[in-house]
Design a protein around this motif. Structure first.
Motif, PDB file in Angstrom:
ATOM      1  N   ILE A 161      20.877 -25.894  20.784  1.00 35.60           N
ATOM      2  CA  ILE A 161      20.480 -25.200  19.546  1.00 35.60           C
ATOM      3  C   ILE A 161      21.627 -24.281  19.140  1.00 35.60           C
ATOM      4  CG2 ILE A 161      18.802 -23.623  18.511  1.00 35.60           C
ATOM      5  CD1 ILE A 161      16.942 -24.544  20.957  1.00 35.60           C
ATOM      6  N   HIS A 162      21.960 -24.296  17.857  1.00 37.60           N
ATOM      7  CA  HIS A 162      23.079 -23.496  17.345  1.00 37.60           C
ATOM      8  C   HIS A 162      22.563 -22.465  16.346  1.00 37.60           C
ATOM      9  CE1 HIS A 162      26.448 -26.238  18.702  1.00 37.60           C
ATOM     10  NE2 HIS A 162      25.393 -27.022  18.853  1.00 37.60           N
ATOM     11  N   LEU A 163      23.046 -21.237  16.484  1.00 35.92           N
ATOM     12  CA  LEU A 163      22.844 -20.195  15.478  1.00 35.92           C
ATOM     13  C   LEU A 163      24.221 -19.771  14.989  1.00 35.92           C
ATOM     14  CD1 LEU A 163      20.269 -19.889  17.475  1.00 35.92           C
ATOM     15  CD2 LEU A 163      19.995 -17.674  16.379  1.00 35.92           C
ATOM     16  N   GLU A 164      24.445 -19.880  13.692  1.00 39.35           N
ATOM     17  CA  GLU A 164      25.722 -19.521  13.095  1.00 39.35           C
ATOM     18  C   GLU A 164      25.481 -18.412  12.085  1.00 39.35           C
ATOM     19  OE1 GLU A 164      27.513 -24.074  13.332  1.00 39.35           O
ATOM     20  OE2 GLU A 164      26.868 -23.230  11.398  1.00 39.35           O
ATOM     21  N   ILE A 165      26.115 -17.258  12.300  1.00 35.03           N
ATOM     22  CA  ILE A 165      25.904 -16.081  11.458  1.00 35.03           C
ATOM     23  C   ILE A 165      27.226 -15.717  10.812  1.00 35.03           C
ATOM     24  CG2 ILE A 165      25.151 -13.671  11.428  1.00 35.03           C
ATOM     25  CD1 ILE A 165      23.990 -14.833  14.409  1.00 35.03           C
ATOM     26  N   GLU A 166      27.209 -15.584   9.490  1.00 31.59           N
ATOM     27  CA  GLU A 166      28.424 -15.235   8.774  1.00 31.59           C
ATOM     28  C   GLU A 166      28.111 -14.184   7.716  1.00 31.59           C
ATOM     29  OE1 GLU A 166      30.543 -18.580   7.278  1.00 31.59           O
ATOM     30  OE2 GLU A 166      30.546 -19.645   9.204  1.00 31.59           O
ATOM     31  N   SER A 167      29.041 -13.216   7.588  1.00 30.81           N
ATOM     32  CA  SER A 167      28.850 -12.135   6.622  1.00 30.81           C
ATOM     33  C   SER A 167      30.212 -11.673   6.133  1.00 30.81           C
ATOM     34  CB  SER A 167      28.106 -10.963   7.284  1.00 30.81           C
ATOM     35  OG  SER A 167      27.999  -9.872   6.393  1.00 30.81           O
ATOM     36  N   PRO A 168      30.311 -11.243   4.881  1.00 29.32           N
ATOM     37  CA  PRO A 168      31.599 -10.702   4.399  1.00 29.32           C
ATOM     38  C   PRO A 168      31.908  -9.325   4.993  1.00 29.32           C
ATOM     39  CG  PRO A 168      29.928 -10.506   2.702  1.00 29.32           C
ATOM     40  CD  PRO A 168      29.305 -11.299   3.819  1.00 29.32           C
ATOM     41  N   ARG A 169      30.926  -8.739   5.670  1.00 33.41           N
ATOM     42  CA  ARG A 169      31.111  -7.454   6.345  1.00 33.41           C
ATOM     43  C   ARG A 169      30.895  -7.634   7.840  1.00 33.41           C
ATOM     44  NH1 ARG A 169      28.705  -7.356   1.841  1.00 33.41           N
ATOM     45  NH2 ARG A 169      26.724  -7.962   2.802  1.00 33.41           N
ATOM     46  N   LYS A 170      31.538  -6.862   8.626  1.00 36.06           N
ATOM     47  CA  LYS A 170      31.333  -6.932  10.066  1.00 36.06           C
ATOM     48  C   LYS A 170      29.922  -6.471  10.414  1.00 36.06           C
ATOM     49  CE  LYS A 170      36.099  -6.504  11.689  1.00 36.06           C
ATOM     50  NZ  LYS A 170      37.023  -5.753  12.577  1.00 36.06           N
ATOM     51  N   ILE A 171      29.240  -7.284  11.199  1.00 33.97           N
ATOM     52  CA  ILE A 171      27.880  -6.946  11.601  1.00 33.97           C
ATOM     53  C   ILE A 171      27.739  -7.116  13.109  1.00 33.97           C
ATOM     54  CG2 ILE A 171      26.804  -7.545   9.389  1.00 33.97           C
ATOM     55  CD1 ILE A 171      25.993 -10.230  10.625  1.00 33.97           C
ATOM     56  N   GLU A 172      26.676  -6.511  13.643  1.00 34.53           N
ATOM     57  CA  GLU A 172      26.358  -6.648  15.054  1.00 34.53           C
ATOM     58  C   GLU A 172      25.106  -7.512  15.203  1.00 34.53           C
ATOM     59  OE1 GLU A 172      25.866  -2.601  16.294  1.00 34.53           O
ATOM     60  OE2 GLU A 172      27.984  -2.413  16.849  1.00 34.53           O
ATOM     61  N   THR A 173      25.050  -8.241  16.303  1.00 34.11           N
ATOM     62  CA  THR A 173      23.869  -9.062  16.578  1.00 34.11           C
ATOM     63  C   THR A 173      23.243  -8.628  17.892  1.00 34.11           C
ATOM     64  OG1 THR A 173      25.137 -10.736  17.773  1.00 34.11           O
ATOM     65  CG2 THR A 173      24.866 -11.072  15.413  1.00 34.11           C
TER      66      THR A 173
END
Length: 795
Positions: A161-173
């Protein structure tokens, strides 16, 4: 608010809802282009429909939610290969349950692998910017909060299972792995329906706890079955100890679980909490540093292994597949190919109408079936891989997320067949082998039943059967008289119901008819299933008297049963139809094979169907005789479907029509709910208005947020035999065939526009478009079969 792709195409030209801010000039240009396209399409409906299908494809049906959910009962399905996820967003956190085919515990409960929760900081979601979309063509889910995107997808070819997270700002997960089996759990009263003990729970029965460990900033979790499982209990109960060492046992040393990790994650902490009705323990992984992109992986492994260290090694080897650069493209290609095989698109110019919804729901349910295309076990009728917290189905059943009615490792053939029959006309032949292999791997166990109990040959498969080939122990009966035949279930519903395996024999023969699939390895299964009936009913006749056949040289199929409904039946119609058709197809398959004569001789011993007269009308009887009516099935209509002895273009259709229209039991039992097949029977008989009425009821939106989470019906939610029977009926309304004719629109309402592509025997596909009651296009491949087409619209 829930929006679908075609609605969004229109909205994108009229508002800022989907495409974001647009200046007035661009909006005006877009509107002019839309009007021009609409004007062009109105002069050529055919090209407009082609444009919609070719350019939008199945994505026109993408479910899109612009508000978050309130619980798992408002989840979306996602999956691939043999993994299913229930995905939802609640209180600004993304959650999903994980299910994988074949993950059975020691009590034969189908375990979920756990729940995952994703939290992003800063929180990207606001009331106005949230969107969750199931992208059917690519097979994945996209969740967005403004310009922050989260993609969730499952590798079709590897259990990852893949989770891909992208944002124009740096974020924490922060990722939480959540597990409610962190401790032993007592199986409560009523909760036994989730396993093979059902209502007859042994005192103090527990679900064993899982093992969860932190290894190198990853969460590793697994369930290892006890040494003593329900297999051992069942073998002893049913007197099969003498051959126990020969029996296939899928529960022994079974380990199922996986690992959660990410390249930018480190272990943070653990704790406990409660979700829905169940307490759980969580393990938190936090990002090491804020980033624009985050990748999170979950790899799963299910295997029988005496050694846990071997299981762990194999899991880690599997995990390496997470970094394959081609994995996502290969998965998307698989889904693209899947959608190109077949489709049914109804009233595309009436988005949101009842007729449009049933076309959309057909596609959505097919997606759900595709998520277990290559499962080690068949897609279960009672929820498949997509069950959710049971209180979301029935508030009185506040059990753990593993719960479902009718068990995890128990397979009920009458229900399972409805999940798999529609795959023939869909061209999803590769997805049918999970069901075929299920029976094949149990063949020896079924043959041993016949040898141990009666001393003859042939495979005795029962209707409600465990994944190790013996009857469900509670259905078999814990309180049985000592004198009662050990080979028979002491059960008013299931006694003598052995013929349902023949429907899967039919499917095997039909994948050869449809696609010239190599079925040689399944021929012993078909032959052994037929041999059982020949040998067993000869055996029973000789136990009663000196003659093994009746005065006409036919087998006496007694005692038998017509489904679960007409009990202690003499020559049950469902059994006789099954034997006749499977024998005919087997003989045709063998052609000049030297043992063809053996099966021709058996065919000559099959008795005819019983025709009776009620109110001066000839009808198909459920059997020659029976003692009582026990359920609400329609075996007198089984000669119509699945056995196709009567129907459009076939002789004596009036007898079948009379049975459907006037048999008092058929009228009393009629329904669209669950596994009811009246929509199929109506379609196969060319009863257009009746088929339309029942299809609208059956294929309309379910009661949950995701439209095809039907149920619970007679079983559980999402009810897969509800959806499967709906698909079959819709297919039969569009296309049927006899030996020399292809009937187009045999039960199709002319007021419903439709574009479809479906499969038939002889590697044939038929693609057609109906607009305003007229056939606008037709493509038959191979082309020589076009001469067989009989257009029945407005018949």
């Amino acid at each position: 608010m829930e929006i679908f792709m075609e609605q969004r195409v229109f909205l994108s030209l009229h508002s800022e809802l989907i495409i974001g801010k647009m200046n007035r000039k661009l909006l005006y240009i877009g509107f002019i282009l839309f009007v021009a396209l609409f004007s062009l399409s109105s002069s050529s409906v055919k090209s407009n429909n082609d444009y919609r299908y070719d350019n939008l494809g199945v994505n026109m049906y993408n479910p899109m939610w612009d508000s978050q959910s309130t619980g798992s009962d408002e989840s979306m399905p996602c999956g691939g290969g043999d993994i299913g996820l229930n995905v939802w967003t609640e209180n600004d956190e993304i959650l999903f349950y994980i299910s994988r085919s074949g993950s059975f515990d020691e009590n034969n409960m189908l375990l979920k692998s756990g729940r995952v929760r994703l939290r992003l900081t800063p929180n990207p979601f606001t009331e106005d910017n949230f969107r969750q979309e199931l992208k059917l063509k690519e097979g994945n889910i996209e969740i967005s909060g403004g310009d922050t995107k989260i993609h969730i997808w499952v590798d079709v070819f590897n259990p990852i299972i893949h989770l891909e997270i992208e944002s124009p700002r740096k974020i924490e997960t922060e990722v939480f792995y959540e597990n409610w089996r962190y401790k032993e759990r007592l199986v409560r009263k009523g909760e036994g329906n989730q396993n093979s003990y059902k209502w007859a729970l042994p005192k103090g029965l527990f679900t064993d706890k899982d093992v969860v460990e932190i290894e190198n900033d990853a969460v590793l979790f697994y369930h290892k079955n006890n040494l003593n499982t329900v297999f051992d209990v069942t073998v002893e109960q049913q007197g099969m100890d003498i051959v126990k060492d020969q029996l296939y046992n899928p529960l022994k040393d079974l380990i199922s679980g996986g690992i959660v990790w990410g390249n930018n994650l480190k272990y943070s902490h653990t704790g406990t909490d409660t979700y829905a009705d169940t307490d759980y323990k969580y393990w938190s992984l936090k990002s090491k540093k804020p980033a624009y992109k985050h990748r999170i992986y979950i790899a799963l492994n299910t295997e029988q292994s005496e050694r846990t260290d071997k299981w762990k090694y194999n899991l880690k080897e599997l995990s390496k597949g997470a970094y394959r650069s081609s994995a996502k493209l290969e998965t998307q290609k698989w889904w693209n190919s899947f959608w190109k095989r077949s489709h049914i698109i109804i009233d595309n110019n009436k988005v949101g109408s009842e007729s449009w919804e049933i076309g959309r729901n057909y596609q959505l349910f097919r997606y759900m079936l595709g998520c277990n295309a290559y499962g080690s076990y068949p897609t279960k009728f009672n929820g498949g891989l997509f069950t959710f917290d049971p209180s979301g189905v029935d508030s009185t059943q506040a059990f753990t997320p593993d719960y479902r009615k009718w068990g995890g490792g128990t397979f009920t053939a009458q229900n399972q067949r409805l999940v798999y029959f529609p795959m023939l006309k869909n061209g999803d032949f590769d997805m049918m082998y999970s069901q075929f292999n299920y029976y094949l791997q149990l063949l020896k166990n079924a043959e041993l039943r016949s040898k141990v109990y009666w001393g003859h040959q042939g495979a005795c498969f029962t209707e409600q059967m465990e994944n190790f080939g013996l009857p469900n122990p509670s259905e078999y009966g814990w309180k049985r008289p000592d004198y009662f035949d050990k080979g028979i279930e002491y059960n008013a519903w299931l006694e003598y119901q052995w013929d349902t395996v023949l429907e899967f024999c039919l499917m095997i023969l039909e994948v050869h008819d449809y696609n010239k699939e190599n079925i040689e390895k399944y021929i012993p299964l078909i032959e052994s299933s037929l041999t059982f009936f020949d040998e067993h009913y000869t055996y029973l006749a000789k136990m009663r008297g000196a003659k093994s056949l009746d005065e006409n040289g036919h087998l006496v199929i007694y005692p038998g049963t017509a489904c679960e409904t007409y009990k202690m039946a003499y020559n049950a119609t469902s059994t006789i139809s099954a034997l006749r058709v499977v024998l005919e197809k087997l003989i045709s398959y063998k052609d000049h094979n030297e043992d063809k004569k053996k099966w021709e001789e058996m065919l000559s011993r099959i008795p005819p169907l019983t025709i009776r007269e009620l109110d001066s009308k000839e009808m198909i009887a459920p059997a020659k005789l029976w003692e009582r009516v026990n359920n609400v099935e329609a075996p007198q209509l089984y000669p119509i479907f699945p056995w196709r002895l009567y129907g459009v273009g076939r002789k004596d259709i009036d007898i079948a029509l009379n049975t459907y229209k006037y048999d008092p039991d058929m009228l009393k039992f009629r329904s669209h709910i669950g596994w009811k097949q009246d929509n199929i029977f109506a379609a196969c008989l060319g009863l257009t208005e009746e088929a339309k009425r029942l299809t609208l009821l059956k294929m309309g939106n379910g009661s949950h947020r995701f439209p095809t989470f039907w149920g619970p019906g007679f079983d559980w939610t999402p009810d897969h035999n509800w959806g499967g029977s709906g698909m079959i009926g819709l297919q039969e309304m569009l296309l049927q065939e006899t030996e020399d004719k292809i009937y187009l629109f045999p039960a199709w309402p002319s007021e419903w526009d439709v574009h479809f592509k479906l499969h038939l025997s002889g590697n044939t596909t038929v693609e057609a478009e109906l607009v305003n009651g007229k056939l606008e296009s037709l493509n038959v491949s191979p082309s020589h079969r076009e001469k067989e087409i009989v257009n029945m619209i407005n018949k």
